[in-house]
Design a protein around this motif. Sequence first.
Motif, PDB file in Angstrom:
ATOM      1  N   TYR A 173       0.834  -1.195   0.000  1.00 43.61           N
ATOM      2  CA  TYR A 173       0.000   0.000   0.000  1.00 43.61           C
ATOM      3  C   TYR A 173       0.873   1.250   0.000  1.00 43.61           C
ATOM      4  CZ  TYR A 173      -3.061   3.721   1.612  1.00 43.61           C
ATOM      5  OH  TYR A 173      -3.739   4.916   1.716  1.00 43.61           O
ATOM      6  N   LEU A 174       1.886   1.287   0.830  1.00 45.26           N
ATOM      7  CA  LEU A 174       2.740   2.468   0.923  1.00 45.26           C
ATOM      8  C   LEU A 174       3.533   2.676  -0.366  1.00 45.26           C
ATOM      9  CD1 LEU A 174       4.022   2.022   4.576  1.00 45.26           C
ATOM     10  CD2 LEU A 174       2.217   3.557   3.756  1.00 45.26           C
ATOM     11  N   ALA A 175       3.927   1.557  -1.032  1.00 43.94           N
ATOM     12  CA  ALA A 175       4.649   1.687  -2.299  1.00 43.94           C
ATOM     13  C   ALA A 175       3.750   2.297  -3.373  1.00 43.94           C
ATOM     14  CB  ALA A 175       5.168   0.325  -2.740  1.00 43.94           C
ATOM     15  N   ALA A 176       2.466   1.934  -3.332  1.00 44.93           N
ATOM     16  CA  ALA A 176       1.538   2.437  -4.355  1.00 44.93           C
ATOM     17  C   ALA A 176       1.067   3.852  -4.067  1.00 44.93           C
ATOM     18  CB  ALA A 176       0.340   1.485  -4.468  1.00 44.93           C
ATOM     19  N   ARG A 177       0.902   4.194  -2.788  1.00 48.84           N
ATOM     20  CA  ARG A 177       0.290   5.477  -2.448  1.00 48.84           C
ATOM     21  C   ARG A 177       1.283   6.479  -1.847  1.00 48.84           C
ATOM     22  NH1 ARG A 177      -5.229   4.890  -1.674  1.00 48.84           N
ATOM     23  NH2 ARG A 177      -5.176   7.140  -1.255  1.00 48.84           N
ATOM     24  N   GLY A 178       2.432   5.989  -1.465  1.00 46.34           N
ATOM     25  CA  GLY A 178       3.405   6.870  -0.833  1.00 46.34           C
ATOM     26  C   GLY A 178       3.210   6.892   0.677  1.00 46.34           C
ATOM     27  N   ALA A 179       4.314   6.993   1.402  1.00 44.09           N
ATOM     28  CA  ALA A 179       4.239   7.014   2.865  1.00 44.09           C
ATOM     29  C   ALA A 179       3.991   8.432   3.359  1.00 44.09           C
ATOM     30  CB  ALA A 179       5.543   6.489   3.459  1.00 44.09           C
ATOM     31  N   PRO A 180       2.997   8.621   4.225  1.00 43.50           N
ATOM     32  CA  PRO A 180       2.758   9.956   4.788  1.00 43.50           C
ATOM     33  C   PRO A 180       3.997  10.459   5.533  1.00 43.50           C
ATOM     34  CG  PRO A 180       0.946   8.464   5.294  1.00 43.50           C
ATOM     35  CD  PRO A 180       2.045   7.626   4.748  1.00 43.50           C
ATOM     36  N   ARG A 181       4.273  11.759   5.383  1.00 44.14           N
ATOM     37  CA  ARG A 181       5.424  12.355   6.069  1.00 44.14           C
ATOM     38  C   ARG A 181       5.018  13.156   7.297  1.00 44.14           C
ATOM     39  NH1 ARG A 181       9.287  14.552   1.100  1.00 44.14           N
ATOM     40  NH2 ARG A 181       9.562  12.518   0.055  1.00 44.14           N
ATOM     41  N   CYS A 182       3.761  13.552   7.353  1.00 42.90           N
ATOM     42  CA  CYS A 182       3.252  14.298   8.503  1.00 42.90           C
ATOM     43  C   CYS A 182       1.781  13.954   8.673  1.00 42.90           C
ATOM     44  CB  CYS A 182       3.448  15.808   8.302  1.00 42.90           C
ATOM     45  SG  CYS A 182       2.469  16.494   6.954  1.00 42.90           S
ATOM     46  N   PRO A 183       1.195  14.239   9.828  1.00 47.41           N
ATOM     47  CA  PRO A 183      -0.215  13.883  10.044  1.00 47.41           C
ATOM     48  C   PRO A 183      -1.164  14.427   8.989  1.00 47.41           C
ATOM     49  CG  PRO A 183       0.814  14.401  12.134  1.00 47.41           C
ATOM     50  CD  PRO A 183       1.829  14.738  11.067  1.00 47.41           C
ATOM     51  N   ASP A 184      -0.917  15.636   8.493  1.00 45.21           N
ATOM     52  CA  ASP A 184      -1.833  16.205   7.499  1.00 45.21           C
ATOM     53  C   ASP A 184      -1.907  15.368   6.228  1.00 45.21           C
ATOM     54  OD1 ASP A 184      -2.459  18.270   9.188  1.00 45.21           O
ATOM     55  OD2 ASP A 184      -1.057  19.694   8.299  1.00 45.21           O
ATOM     56  N   ASP A 185      -0.850  14.633   5.906  1.00 49.11           N
ATOM     57  CA  ASP A 185      -0.852  13.805   4.697  1.00 49.11           C
ATOM     58  C   ASP A 185      -1.887  12.689   4.761  1.00 49.11           C
ATOM     59  OD1 ASP A 185       1.209  15.349   3.762  1.00 49.11           O
ATOM     60  OD2 ASP A 185       2.789  13.882   4.194  1.00 49.11           O
ATOM     61  N   LEU A 186      -2.338  12.329   5.974  1.00 47.17           N
ATOM     62  CA  LEU A 186      -3.292  11.224   6.110  1.00 47.17           C
ATOM     63  C   LEU A 186      -4.644  11.538   5.472  1.00 47.17           C
ATOM     64  CD1 LEU A 186      -2.518  10.168   9.795  1.00 47.17           C
ATOM     65  CD2 LEU A 186      -1.974   8.878   7.719  1.00 47.17           C
ATOM     66  N   ALA A 187      -4.933  12.806   5.252  1.00 51.13           N
ATOM     67  CA  ALA A 187      -6.223  13.185   4.658  1.00 51.13           C
ATOM     68  C   ALA A 187      -6.386  12.613   3.252  1.00 51.13           C
ATOM     69  CB  ALA A 187      -6.363  14.701   4.629  1.00 51.13           C
ATOM     70  N   SER A 188      -5.288  12.332   2.583  1.00 50.25           N
ATOM     71  CA  SER A 188      -5.356  11.787   1.220  1.00 50.25           C
ATOM     72  C   SER A 188      -5.160  10.275   1.187  1.00 50.25           C
ATOM     73  CB  SER A 188      -4.303  12.473   0.335  1.00 50.25           C
ATOM     74  OG  SER A 188      -3.002  12.231   0.837  1.00 50.25           O
ATOM     75  N   HIS A 189      -5.224   9.628   2.341  1.00 51.76           N
ATOM     76  CA  HIS A 189      -5.014   8.182   2.407  1.00 51.76           C
ATOM     77  C   HIS A 189      -6.286   7.458   2.845  1.00 51.76           C
ATOM     78  CE1 HIS A 189      -0.687   7.491   1.700  1.00 51.76           C
ATOM     79  NE2 HIS A 189      -0.572   8.765   2.046  1.00 51.76           N
ATOM     80  N   ASP A 190      -6.348   6.168   2.509  1.00 51.33           N
ATOM     81  CA  ASP A 190      -7.467   5.327   2.912  1.00 51.33           C
ATOM     82  C   ASP A 190      -7.279   4.903   4.366  1.00 51.33           C
ATOM     83  OD1 ASP A 190      -8.538   5.496   0.387  1.00 51.33           O
ATOM     84  OD2 ASP A 190      -7.543   3.673  -0.324  1.00 51.33           O
ATOM     85  N   GLU A 206       5.750  12.229  21.140  1.00 48.65           N
ATOM     86  CA  GLU A 206       6.427  12.208  22.430  1.00 48.65           C
ATOM     87  C   GLU A 206       6.576  13.603  23.034  1.00 48.65           C
ATOM     88  OE1 GLU A 206       7.218   9.664  24.216  1.00 48.65           O
ATOM     89  OE2 GLU A 206       6.546   8.193  22.741  1.00 48.65           O
ATOM     90  N   SER A 207       6.543  14.626  22.207  1.00 47.66           N
ATOM     91  CA  SER A 207       6.664  15.997  22.700  1.00 47.66           C
ATOM     92  C   SER A 207       5.349  16.544  23.239  1.00 47.66           C
ATOM     93  CB  SER A 207       7.170  16.915  21.575  1.00 47.66           C
ATOM     94  OG  SER A 207       8.431  16.479  21.121  1.00 47.66           O
ATOM     95  N   GLY A 208       4.280  15.772  23.063  1.00 48.76           N
ATOM     96  CA  GLY A 208       2.968  16.224  23.524  1.00 48.76           C
ATOM     97  C   GLY A 208       2.163  16.960  22.483  1.00 48.76           C
ATOM     98  N   ASP A 209       2.697  17.075  21.276  1.00 48.71           N
ATOM     99  CA  ASP A 209       1.947  17.720  20.192  1.00 48.71           C
ATOM    100  C   ASP A 209       0.785  16.831  19.768  1.00 48.71           C
ATOM    101  OD1 ASP A 209       3.866  19.804  20.134  1.00 48.71           O
ATOM    102  OD2 ASP A 209       5.165  18.565  18.859  1.00 48.71           O
ATOM    103  N   GLU A 210      -0.329  17.443  19.423  1.00 52.75           N
ATOM    104  CA  GLU A 210      -1.504  16.701  18.992  1.00 52.75           C
ATOM    105  C   GLU A 210      -1.913  17.118  17.585  1.00 52.75           C
ATOM    106  OE1 GLU A 210      -4.756  16.948  21.669  1.00 52.75           O
ATOM    107  OE2 GLU A 210      -3.826  15.645  23.175  1.00 52.75           O
ATOM    108  N   ALA A 211      -2.527  16.177  16.887  1.00 50.68           N
ATOM    109  CA  ALA A 211      -3.054  16.460  15.552  1.00 50.68           C
ATOM    110  C   ALA A 211      -4.314  15.625  15.364  1.00 50.68           C
ATOM    111  CB  ALA A 211      -2.027  16.127  14.480  1.00 50.68           C
ATOM    112  N   VAL A 212      -5.356  16.246  14.859  1.00 50.33           N
ATOM    113  CA  VAL A 212      -6.601  15.543  14.552  1.00 50.33           C
ATOM    114  C   VAL A 212      -6.700  15.435  13.043  1.00 50.33           C
ATOM    115  CG1 VAL A 212      -9.111  15.545  14.745  1.00 50.33           C
ATOM    116  CG2 VAL A 212      -7.710  16.422  16.627  1.00 50.33           C
ATOM    117  N   VAL A 213      -6.773  14.208  12.536  1.00 46.05           N
ATOM    118  CA  VAL A 213      -6.749  13.976  11.090  1.00 46.05           C
ATOM    119  C   VAL A 213      -7.949  13.132  10.699  1.00 46.05           C
ATOM    120  CG1 VAL A 213      -4.236  14.171  10.968  1.00 46.05           C
ATOM    121  CG2 VAL A 213      -5.278  11.950  11.367  1.00 46.05           C
ATOM    122  N   ALA A 214      -8.345  13.261   9.451  1.00 39.93           N
ATOM    123  CA  ALA A 214      -9.515  12.534   8.945  1.00 39.93           C
ATOM    124  C   ALA A 214      -9.151  11.834   7.653  1.00 39.93           C
ATOM    125  CB  ALA A 214     -10.680  13.488   8.725  1.00 39.93           C
TER     126      ALA A 214
END
Length: 294
Positions: A173-190, A206-214
Amino acid sequence: MVSPSDLLLFAQAVESGGFAPAARRLNLPKSTLSKRLAALEAALGARLVQRTSRSFVLTELGREIYQHARAVQIEVESAEMAVQRRLAEPSGTVRMTASIPTMQFEFVRRLPRFAELHPKIRLVLHASDRFVDLVQEGFDVAVRSHFSPLPDSGLVQRRLRVQPIVLVAAPSYLAARGAPRCPDDLASHDGLLANEIATTWRLRNESGDEAVVAPRLRMAADESTMLLGAALAGLGIAPVPEHICRDQLESGALARVLPAWRAGDVTTTILTPHRRGQLPAVRAVIGFLIAHDS
């Protein structure tokens, strides 16, 4: 030097109310107890008992020495009980319930070894993803994985572990679609989601940063084994407890996605009813699970 055995005999005499009843209790001659108390007083250089033919009264120092003698007695009794527990081989039936993934990915490898070590214990295992009522349904042990604290149910709770929920996908899957580099990239993934209504992931690093992705919903399943299978089939990215997908990650069948981020944590807790948890066979099961947790 004070003899510990004399302290024990002194404690027995005090608790029995005199030499005569203590002698009957210990099946010893009364004269023996009297001589040992005299030896104890000589070693201490002080009188412990004001005694006549009709009375047995502790002196002030005698009351203090009795507390020390009682402590020695308790230690001796504790040592005897420890030996008895060691020598008593646990036996009987232990009924245990756990989730289907826990049975499939953990207990299938561990519990046969337990059965080999304890041939007199009969395990009755029940796999269910529902929260079984231990008391009403007659279970001795439950192993439950949960995302939020368990309610106060009157059961004895012992936390076994806290594991991260990681994002995984098949290398194909990652070879076909590319590996996400940051949380925002997940919006274009299944996404392979645990719930068709809760379509977002809350990620934390680990730094305590949060991201909400869809991610885009490809499949929803409220069972981790199904999500794992879908990820292995290359259908998308799935959030899975780390201990469930560890073998697939080590073999290369799956790869971590955004390894610096986790999609929450899952806590595994052992629960037992108060009285059942004191049974030697139940204690043996719990001790084994804790000692062999990984």
